[in-house]
Design an enzyme around this catalytic site. Structure first.
Site, PDB file in Angstrom:
ATOM      1  N   HIS B 222       0.810  -1.221   0.000  1.00 60.39           N
ATOM      2  CA  HIS B 222       0.000   0.000   0.000  1.00 60.39           C
ATOM      3  C   HIS B 222       0.841   1.268   0.000  1.00 60.39           C
ATOM      4  O   HIS B 222       0.599   2.154  -0.815  1.00 60.39           O
ATOM      5  CB  HIS B 222      -1.061   0.018   1.097  1.00 60.39           C
ATOM      6  CG  HIS B 222      -1.963   1.182   0.877  1.00 60.39           C
ATOM      7  ND1 HIS B 222      -2.959   1.185  -0.061  1.00 60.39           N
ATOM      8  CD2 HIS B 222      -1.913   2.438   1.364  1.00 60.39           C
ATOM      9  CE1 HIS B 222      -3.510   2.379  -0.114  1.00 60.39           C
ATOM     10  NE2 HIS B 222      -2.890   3.165   0.740  1.00 60.39           N
ATOM     11  N   TYR B 226       1.513   5.104  -2.491  1.00 59.40           N
ATOM     12  CA  TYR B 226       1.763   6.498  -2.096  1.00 59.40           C
ATOM     13  C   TYR B 226       3.134   6.969  -2.549  1.00 59.40           C
ATOM     14  O   TYR B 226       3.331   8.162  -2.820  1.00 59.40           O
ATOM     15  CB  TYR B 226       1.526   6.691  -0.595  1.00 59.40           C
ATOM     16  CG  TYR B 226       0.035   6.773  -0.372  1.00 59.40           C
ATOM     17  CD1 TYR B 226      -0.624   7.972  -0.574  1.00 59.40           C
ATOM     18  CD2 TYR B 226      -0.715   5.645  -0.086  1.00 59.40           C
ATOM     19  CE1 TYR B 226      -1.992   8.058  -0.469  1.00 59.40           C
ATOM     20  CE2 TYR B 226      -2.086   5.716   0.023  1.00 59.40           C
ATOM     21  CZ  TYR B 226      -2.717   6.927  -0.170  1.00 59.40           C
ATOM     22  OH  TYR B 226      -4.070   7.007  -0.092  1.00 59.40           O
ATOM     23  N   HIS B 373      -9.987   0.622 -11.014  1.00 57.07           N
ATOM     24  CA  HIS B 373      -9.640   1.623  -9.996  1.00 57.07           C
ATOM     25  C   HIS B 373      -8.199   2.117 -10.159  1.00 57.07           C
ATOM     26  O   HIS B 373      -7.951   3.311 -10.231  1.00 57.07           O
ATOM     27  CB  HIS B 373      -9.852   1.024  -8.597  1.00 57.07           C
ATOM     28  CG  HIS B 373      -9.204   1.809  -7.500  1.00 57.07           C
ATOM     29  ND1 HIS B 373      -9.676   3.038  -7.104  1.00 57.07           N
ATOM     30  CD2 HIS B 373      -8.117   1.567  -6.735  1.00 57.07           C
ATOM     31  CE1 HIS B 373      -8.907   3.510  -6.130  1.00 57.07           C
ATOM     32  NE2 HIS B 373      -7.950   2.631  -5.890  1.00 57.07           N
TER      33      HIS B 373
HETATM   34 CU   LIG Z   1      -3.946  -0.082  -0.615  1.00 56.95          CU
END
Ligand SMILES: [Cu+2]
Ligand code: HEM
Ligand SMILES: [Cu+2]
Lengths: 158, 548
Positions: B222, B226, B373
Site C-alpha cells: 500500500h 503512495y 480503480h
Molecule cells: Cu492499498
C-alpha cells in the site's frame, strides 16, 4: 499553524464524512456480524484429503434448514464441481486448498473469499433465490486459472 | 552549493538516464497492456503459445514497478539538485551506482519473465515459485533504489548543515519524505524476498509461511502506491502554481500533508487482505480506520490546489463564483495534463474508499473493478502528471525547448488518454460490479450466463485499450522529440514561490526523529499483535509450485 476558514470548513466536512463511513462499516461489522471472511482454523495443506470435513467434500445438513458446504480447491478445479442447495437454506461454506492460493467467488453474491494453503476460510449465506450460480477462482493460480469454476444450483424444495 | 535555476549538466545526465528507462518500460508495458485487452475481448489469441500470464506479469512489473520507480527517482534527483544545489561528486557517484543496480535488476527480472520462468504476476504470491533470478533481479532494483535514497538524504543533510536554522526547500523536503516512506515500507518486501522467497526458490529451505509472506508484501504494497502518488503531489503543490503564474497556497500545509502520508500510508496493508483467513477481523478494522485517515491529506491537497487556482484567477481580475476557471492556461500541456490527472482523482479516490470498506470490498475484491480503480489512480492521475512534468523536465535536462507543435500534440495526447481510459476503466468498473474477475484470460466459465454478460464490457475494454495504446505512441513521439530532436535552448524548471499571505513554516516539521518515531509507532500498533498471532498459530508451510 494557521488554517484558512474555508479550509477548516472543508476539512471538518470531509473528516466528518469519513467518520460517518467508518461508523457505518463498524456497526455493520461488529454489531450486525457482517465481518469479512476471516476464519482462523488451520489445516495441513498436504493432508486435506484425510482431514475432516474435507475428506468428504460436499453439502451436509447440520440442522433445520442449516447446511455446511465443504469444498476443496486445487489447481484448477473445485471439489465438488456441482452442488444443489435447497432454496432458503442457510449454508456455511468452508473452503481450503491443497496447493497454491485460490479465490472463491460466487458471481452476483457477496461470497468472496481468499483460499490459502494451511487455512480454512468460511462464510455463511442464506440462498433465497432459486437459480444457477457460477463459482470461479478470482486469484491467479497458474496457467488454467481462468478455467477454474464450479456451479451451485439453488432448487425449490420438493 | 547555492540554489541554482538550472540543474547542473552532470546531475541532468543522471536524471535523464532514469527517465529514458522509464519511457522504454512504458513502450514495452503499453504493448503488453494492449495485448491483454485484446485477449480478454475473446476475439484474439496470442501467437506462438505465448501465455496471457507471461504478458500480464510483464505489464505489471514494467509499469507498476519499473516505469514508476525510475521516473520518480530521476524526477527527484532533478528536483533536489535544482532546489538544494548541485550534487557533490560522491552523491552523484552513488546515484549512478543506484541507477545501474536498478537497471541490471530490471533486465534480469524481465529476462526470467520473458523466458517463462516467472509467470507469477508482479505480486509474486507464494507458493507459486519463480526462478531465483526473478527474485534476485527484484532485490537489485530495491537495493539500487535504497542507494539512491541515501544519496538524496546525504545531500539534504549537507544542505541542512550549511543552512542552520533554515527551512529546507519544499521540493527537497518532499523528496526526502517520499524516500523515507519508500525505505521504511520496502523493508517489508526485502524481508520476504531475502528471508523467505529467495532461500526457498534456491532449495535451501523446503517450505514457506504463505500468510507471513503476503502480509510482508502488503505492508509494502500500500505505501508503494503512495510512493507513486507523492511525486505527483510534488508537481501539483510546488510546480503547477509557478506554471500558471500563481503562488503556493501554503508551504506549511503542503509539508503537513506529506507528513500525514508518511504516518498513515504504511500501517494499512490489511485493506488488501480483508478477505483472507488467519487474520482477526478486529485488526482488519483497525487498519481500515487508518486507511480512511490517509484520505485526509488528499482532502487537504484538493483544497490547496483549487485555492491556488482561484487565487490566481482572481488576481487576474476574474469575477463570479467560477470566473477564475477561465483564466487558467488550458492551452499549456504542462498544466493541462496534470490538471486532468487531478480531475480523475476525484472518482478514483471515491472508488478507493469503496475498496477499503469491508462489506463493499466483499463485492469487488479481485474483480476487474480493482483494475479499473488503479488505472484511474496510477495509470491516469499519476501517469498524466508525470507526462506533464516530462514536458518541461526533459527539455530542461536535455537543453532543448518544446515547440508549439509538440505542445499541441501533448494536449491531443491528454485527450486521447482521457477517452481511452474512460472506455477501459469505466467498463472495467461495470464488469467488476457484475463479478468479472481480474487477472484472468478470456473465459466463459463453461458458458455461464453470467460470464456471457461481461463480454460487451470486455470488448469496450479492448476499444479503450487500443485508444490508450495510441496515446502511448503519441507520448513516446513527444518524449523522443524533447530528448533528442527539439530545437536547442533553455527551458525553465518551474519552482513555485509561497504566497505572501502564507505563514512561516515551523522548523519542528523537520524533526526526523519525531516523524520517524511516530511512523514506527503506528506500524507497531497496527501490526505487532496480528503478526505474532500469525507466527504462533502458523500452519505447516508450503512447498513451491510452478503451475504455468
Ligand atoms: Cu492499498
Ligand atoms: C495502453 C495502456 C494500458 C492498457 C491497455 C492496460 C491494460 C491493462 C489490463 C487489461 C490489465 C488487467 C489484466 C487482468 O487483470 O487480467 C492491466 C493490469 C495492470 N496495469 Fe495496465 N494498462 C495500460 C496502462 C497501464 C499503465 C500506464 C500502468 C501503470 C503506470 C498500468 C499498470 C497496470 C498494473 C500494475 C496492472 C496489474 C497487473 C496485475 O494485476 O498483475 N497499466 N492493464
Ligand atoms: Cu485461480
Amino acid at each position: 499553524m494557521h488554517i484558512h476558514k474555508y479550509e477548516k470548513i472543508w476539512l471538518i466536512f470531509g473528516i466528518g464524512s469519513l467518520f460517518v463511513f467508518l461508523t457505518i462499516i463498524g456497526v455493520s461489522a461488529f454489531a450486525k456480524g457482517n465481518q469479512p471472511p476471516s476464519c482462523l482454523t488451520t489445516i495441513d495443506p498436504e493432508k486435506v484429503d484425510q482431514t475432516p470435513p474435507f475428506n468428504k467434500p460436499g453439502l451436509v445438513k447440520t440442522g433445520d434448514n442449516e447446511y455446511q458446504l465443504n469444498m476443496v480447491a486445487s489447481a484448477f478445479s473445485y471439489t465438488p464441481s456441482q452442488v444443489e442447495i435447497p432454496k432458503g437454506a442457510k449454508v456455511t461454506i468452508n473452503v481450503t486448498t491443497k496447493d497454491v492460493i485460490h479465490g472463491f467467488e460466487v458471481v452476483g453474491t457477496n461470497i468472496n473469499m481468499m483460499v490459502e494453503p494451511g487455512y480454512v476460510n468460511s462464510f455463511t449465506k442464506t440462498f433465497d433465490k432459486a437459480g444457477e450460480y457460477t463459482i470461479l477462482c478470482n486469484e491467479y493460480c497458474g496457467a488454467g486459472h481462468h478455467m477454474m469454476t464450479a456451479r451451485i444450483k439453488v432448487v425449490d424444495k420438493q | 552549493m547555492n540554489e541554482t535555476l538550472k540543474v547542473d549538466r552532470r546531475d541532468a545526465k543522471l536524471a535523464l538516464a532514469h527517465i529514458y528507462v522509464a519511457f522504454i518500460a512504458l513502450a514495452l508495458g503499453g504493448l503488453a497492456g494492449l495485448l491483454q485487452t485484446l485477449v480478454r475481448s475473446g476475439k484474439f489469441t496470442l501467437p506462438a503459445n505465448i501465455s496471457y500470464y507471461t504478458i500480464l506479469t510483464t505489464h505489471g512489473v514494467l509499469l507498476g514497478l519499473v516505469l514508476t520507480t525510475f521516473f520518480i527517482i530521476g524526477f527527484q534527483f532533478a528536483a533536489v539538485s535544482r532546489t538544494a544545489g548541485t550534487f557533490s561528486d560522491r552523491v552523484r557517484f552513488w546515484g549512478w551506482i543506484g541507477f545501474w543496480l536498478m537497471t541490471i535488476g530490471t533486465a534480469m527480472t524481465a529476462f526470467f519473465i520473458l523466458i517463462g520462468e516467472a509467470s507469477v504476476l508482479y505480486t509474486f504470491y507464494a507458493p507459486l515459485q519463480a526462478h531465483p533470478g526473478f527474485y534476485l533481479g527484484l532485490t537489485l532494483v530495491v537495493v539500487g533504489s535504497w542507494i539512491s535514497g541515501f544519496a538524496i538524504f546525504a545531500h539534504y543533510a549537507r544542505w541542512k548543515k550549511e543552512h542552520p536554522g533554515q527551512v529546507s526547500p519544499l521540493l527537497t523536503f518532499m523528496a526526502v519524505v517520499n524516500m523515507v516512506l519508500w525505505l521504511v515500507c520496502s523493508l517489508g518486501v526485502a524481508a520476504t524476498v531475502l528471508i523467505q522467497l529467495l532461500p526457498w526458490s534456491l532449495g535451501l529451505v523446503d517450505r514457506i509461511n504463505v500468510l507471513v509472506s503476503r502480509t510482508l508484501f502488503w505492508y509494502f504494497g500500500h505505501p508503494l502506491v503512495y510512493f507513486w502518488l507523492l511525486p505527483a503531489y510534488m508537481v501539483w503543490y510546488a510546480i503547477i502554481p509557478k506554471i500558471i503564474g500563481g503562488k503556493i497556497f501554503s508551504d506549511s500545509l503542503a509539508r503537513l500533508s506529506f507528513i500525514l502520508f508518511l504516518f498513515f500510508s504504511i500501517p494499512v496493508g490489511f485493506h488488501h487482505q480483508l478477505m483472507e483467513p488467519g487474520i482477526d477481523p478486529f485488526w482488519k478494522y483497525v487498519q481500515v480506520v487508518l486507511t480512511f485517515m490517509v484520505a485526509i491529506p488528499s482532502l487537504m491537497t484538493a483544497f490547496a490546489m483549487f485555492a491556488t487556482f482561484e487565487m490566481y484567477g482572481r488576481s487576474k481580475g476574474a469575477t463570479g463564483l467560477f470566473g477564475w476557471l477561465r483564466k487558467l492556461p488550458w492551452g499549456d500541456a504542462r498544466f493541462f495534463a496534470p490538471f486532468v490527472g487531478m480531475l480523475f482523482f476525484i472518482p478514483a479516490g471515491a472508488g478507493g474508499l469503496v475498496n477499503a470498506s469491508h462489506q463493499l470490498n466483499q463485492v469487488v475484491h479481485n474483480t476487474i473493478w480493482v483494475t479499473g480503480h488503479f488505472h484511474l489512480t496510477l495509470a491516469t492521475t499519476v501517469v498524466l502528471t508525470f507526462f506533464g512534468a516530462a514536458y518541461w523536465l526533459i527539455p530542461h535536462l536535455s537543453g532543448r525547448v518544446m515547440t508549439k507543435a509538440m505542445n499541441r500534440l501533448a494536449i491531443i495526447q491528454t485527450i486521447v488518454w482521457v477517452v481511452g481510459m474512460t472506455f477501459m476503466s469505466g467498463s472495467m468498473h461495470f464488469a467488476g460490479l457484475l463479478g468479472a474477475p481480474r487477472r484472468s484470460a478470456f473465459s466463459t466459465y463453461g458458458n455461464s450466463p453470467q460470464a456471457l454478460e461481461w463480454i460487451p464490457y470486455q470488448i469496450a475494454q479492448a476499444v479503450g485499450g487500443t485508444i490508450l495504446f495510441i496515446g502511448i505512441i503519441l507520448v513516446l513521439v513527444i518524449v523522443t522529440n524533447l530528448a533528442f530532436f527539439a530545437p536547442k535552448g533553455e527551458t525553465e524548471f518551474p519552482v513555485g514561490e509561497v504566497a505572501e499571505t502564507a505563514e512561516r513554516t515551523p522548523l519542528a516539521m523537520e524533526n526526523w526523529k519525531l516523524l520517524i518515531g511516530i511512523t514506527v509507532a503506528l506500524i507497531l500498533i497496527a501490526y505487532t499483535i496480528p503478526f505474532i498471532d500469525m507466527i504462533q498459530n502458523a500452519p505447516p508451510g508450503s512447498k513451491g509450485y510452478k503451475l504455468w
